[in-house]
Design a protein around this motif. Structure first.
Motif, short mmCIF file in Angstrom:
data_model
loop_
_atom_site.label_atom_id
_atom_site.label_comp_id
_atom_site.label_asym_id
_atom_site.label_seq_id
_atom_site.Cartn_x
_atom_site.Cartn_y
_atom_site.Cartn_z
N GLU A 56 0.82 -1.21 0.00
CA GLU A 56 0.00 0.00 0.00
C GLU A 56 0.86 1.26 0.00
O GLU A 56 0.57 2.24 -0.70
CB GLU A 56 -0.93 -0.01 1.22
CG GLU A 56 -1.86 1.19 1.31
CD GLU A 56 -2.84 1.27 0.15
OE1 GLU A 56 -3.36 2.36 -0.10
OE2 GLU A 56 -3.08 0.23 -0.51
N ARG A 59 2.20 1.64 -3.47
CA ARG A 59 1.15 2.05 -4.41
C ARG A 59 0.89 3.55 -4.30
O ARG A 59 0.77 4.24 -5.31
CB ARG A 59 -0.14 1.27 -4.13
CG ARG A 59 -0.19 -0.09 -4.77
CD ARG A 59 -1.64 -0.61 -4.82
NE ARG A 59 -2.17 -0.79 -3.48
CZ ARG A 59 -2.08 -1.91 -2.78
NH1 ARG A 59 -1.45 -2.95 -3.30
NH2 ARG A 59 -2.60 -2.01 -1.58
N TYR A 249 -7.68 3.63 -15.91
CA TYR A 249 -7.07 2.44 -16.50
C TYR A 249 -5.58 2.36 -16.13
O TYR A 249 -5.10 1.31 -15.71
CB TYR A 249 -7.24 2.49 -18.02
CG TYR A 249 -6.56 1.35 -18.75
CD1 TYR A 249 -7.13 0.09 -18.81
CD2 TYR A 249 -5.34 1.55 -19.39
CE1 TYR A 249 -6.52 -0.96 -19.47
CE2 TYR A 249 -4.71 0.52 -20.06
CZ TYR A 249 -5.30 -0.73 -20.10
OH TYR A 249 -4.67 -1.75 -20.75
N ALA A 252 -5.08 1.59 -12.42
CA ALA A 252 -5.34 0.18 -12.14
C ALA A 252 -4.18 -0.69 -12.58
O ALA A 252 -3.80 -1.64 -11.88
CB ALA A 252 -6.64 -0.25 -12.83
N MET A 253 -3.60 -0.39 -13.74
CA MET A 253 -2.45 -1.15 -14.22
C MET A 253 -1.25 -0.95 -13.31
O MET A 253 -0.50 -1.89 -13.03
CB MET A 253 -2.11 -0.72 -15.65
CG MET A 253 -3.17 -1.05 -16.68
SD MET A 253 -3.44 -2.83 -16.87
CE MET A 253 -1.91 -3.29 -17.66
N ASP A 255 -1.32 -0.22 -10.07
CA ASP A 255 -1.58 -0.97 -8.84
C ASP A 255 -1.35 -2.46 -9.02
O ASP A 255 -0.80 -3.14 -8.15
CB ASP A 255 -3.02 -0.73 -8.37
CG ASP A 255 -3.22 0.69 -7.85
OD1 ASP A 255 -2.22 1.38 -7.61
OD2 ASP A 255 -4.38 1.10 -7.67
N SER A 256 -1.77 -2.99 -10.17
CA SER A 256 -1.59 -4.42 -10.41
C SER A 256 -0.11 -4.77 -10.51
O SER A 256 0.32 -5.84 -10.08
CB SER A 256 -2.32 -4.85 -11.68
OG SER A 256 -1.74 -4.25 -12.83
N GLY A 257 0.69 -3.84 -11.07
CA GLY A 257 2.13 -4.07 -11.15
C GLY A 257 2.78 -4.11 -9.78
O GLY A 257 3.63 -4.97 -9.51
N ASN A 259 1.24 -4.85 -6.95
CA ASN A 259 0.78 -6.08 -6.28
C ASN A 259 1.55 -7.30 -6.77
O ASN A 259 1.91 -8.18 -5.98
CB ASN A 259 -0.72 -6.26 -6.53
CG ASN A 259 -1.56 -5.25 -5.80
OD1 ASN A 259 -1.15 -4.72 -4.77
ND2 ASN A 259 -2.74 -4.95 -6.31
N ALA A 260 1.80 -7.35 -8.07
CA ALA A 260 2.54 -8.49 -8.62
C ALA A 260 3.95 -8.54 -8.06
O ALA A 260 4.47 -9.62 -7.75
CB ALA A 260 2.58 -8.39 -10.15
N ASP A 263 3.66 -9.72 -4.47
CA ASP A 263 3.29 -11.14 -4.43
C ASP A 263 4.51 -12.03 -4.64
O ASP A 263 4.61 -13.12 -4.05
CB ASP A 263 2.23 -11.44 -5.50
CG ASP A 263 0.88 -10.85 -5.14
OD1 ASP A 263 0.67 -10.51 -3.96
OD2 ASP A 263 0.03 -10.71 -6.05
#
Length: 327
Positions: A56, A59, A249, A252-253, A255-257, A259-260, A263
């Motif tokens: 977080e 991000r 868009y 969101a991309m 944030d997904s990066g 998170n990946a 992870d």
């Protein structure tokens, strides 16, 4: 008595500052750098990325700089100046294009492009595009007319123009154009054209073209693209980026990066992460020895290092609790 305590405290402060300045002197700094780096790397083996920072936090920080921060207009100007120098330096090279760009890399990129379904679909789409079809048919017609004009004897060519009425010639050209347009559409829309075995032939054609192009000097690229072209392409991309970065868009991309990344590496030790990124002890030590000594020496020479130490330490030596320890 209190004045005597403060005087002793001031002398202790002077001694501590002198001690720290000595440890940060050029004579001792190299050993201190290595010692502290080894200590930090040892600690890095005991903690994971998640122990120190959260996804977080990253991000929020990434969004601040990538999506929210105002981008100065000086950036395109700076890039323009850099491109100008890069272009002038690189375009004057006597090297061949093939010496700069390896053939294996070019063919690997081509193979990947031909492998992607989108590429084949794009070629098929171009085959249905009326503007492209008209251009191809027009080019074929012009080539055919040129071939006939150069291939026929001048006397026979003149006789045909005299004996055939102008309306016949005009009708013949229209029919030829219609036939070529239809044939182009049939050819480009034929699925057989995009089968794997035919792509191999396309690859060979591209390879021949590349081998010819790669033997040209880099300096000849000046005829194909100018530094102004590169700068204008950057400005177009930069303006697009300025708009895209504010969209949901893109966020969101982003944030997904993040998170990946967490992870995969969140439970990895800091030392393991450095190893994964290829950042070795030798690299860090080399950079620290390159940058830190001249910076520290400049801070010492300007008196800024001593001022910084005193600013952070003198408050402690003025506290009543510290003076009480001198009893």
């Amino acid at each position: 008595m209190a004045d005597n305590k403060q005087e002793v405290a001031n002398r202790l402060l002077d001694g501590l500052v002198e001690h720290l300045l000595a440890k940060l002197s050029p004579a001792q700094l190299d050993g201190l750098i290595e010692q502290e780096l080894d200590y930090a790397l040892d600690v890095a083996t005991r903690y994971t990325l998640n122990d120190w920072v959260s996804a977080e936090q990253i991000r929020i920080t990434a969004q601040k700089y990538a999506a929210e921060m105002d981008i100065s207009g000086a950036i395109p100007e700076l890039v323009g100046d850099m491109v100008e120098q890069f272009y002038d330096h690189g375009i004057q090279s006597d090297r061949l294009i093939g010496d700069v760009v390896d053939e294996d890399v070019v063919m690997a990129l081509l193979d990947k492009v031909l492998e992607i379904p989108l590429s084949r679909q794009s070629m098929a789409w171009l085959g249905r595009n009326p503007v492209l079809l008209a251009l191809l048919a027009g080019g074929a017609q012009l080539g055919l007319k040129t071939l006939l004009h150069q291939g026929l004897p001048p006397a026979l060519h003149d006789q045909l123009r005299k004996r055939l009425p102008a309306r016949w010639l005009g009708s013949l050209e229209v029919r030829l154009q219609e036939w070529l347009l239809k044939r182009m559409e049939q050819l480009l829309s034929d699925p057989w054209l995009y089968r794997d075995e035919n792509l191999d032939e396309l690859r060979e054609l591209f390879l021949v073209a590349w081998q010819e192009f790669s033997q040209r000097p880099v300096a000849e690229l000046r005829e194909l693209i100018s530094s102004e072209d590169i700068q204008e392409l950057f400005v177009i991309g930069f303006e697009y980026w300025r708009e895209l970065r504010h969209t949901d868009y893109f966020i969101a991309m982003l944030d997904s990066g993040v998170n990946a990344f967490f992870d995969k590496y969140g439970d990895t030790t800091l030392m393991g992460l450095l190893d994964e990124l290829g950042v070795t002890r030798a690299l860090m030590l080399d950079d620290a020895r390159r940058f830190l000594p001249p910076v520290m020496e400049k801070l010492r020479a300007e008196g800024l290092l001593e001022a910084w130490l005193r600013r952070h330490l003198e408050g402690y030596f003025q506290r009543p609790e510290t003076l009480e320890l001198l009893n």
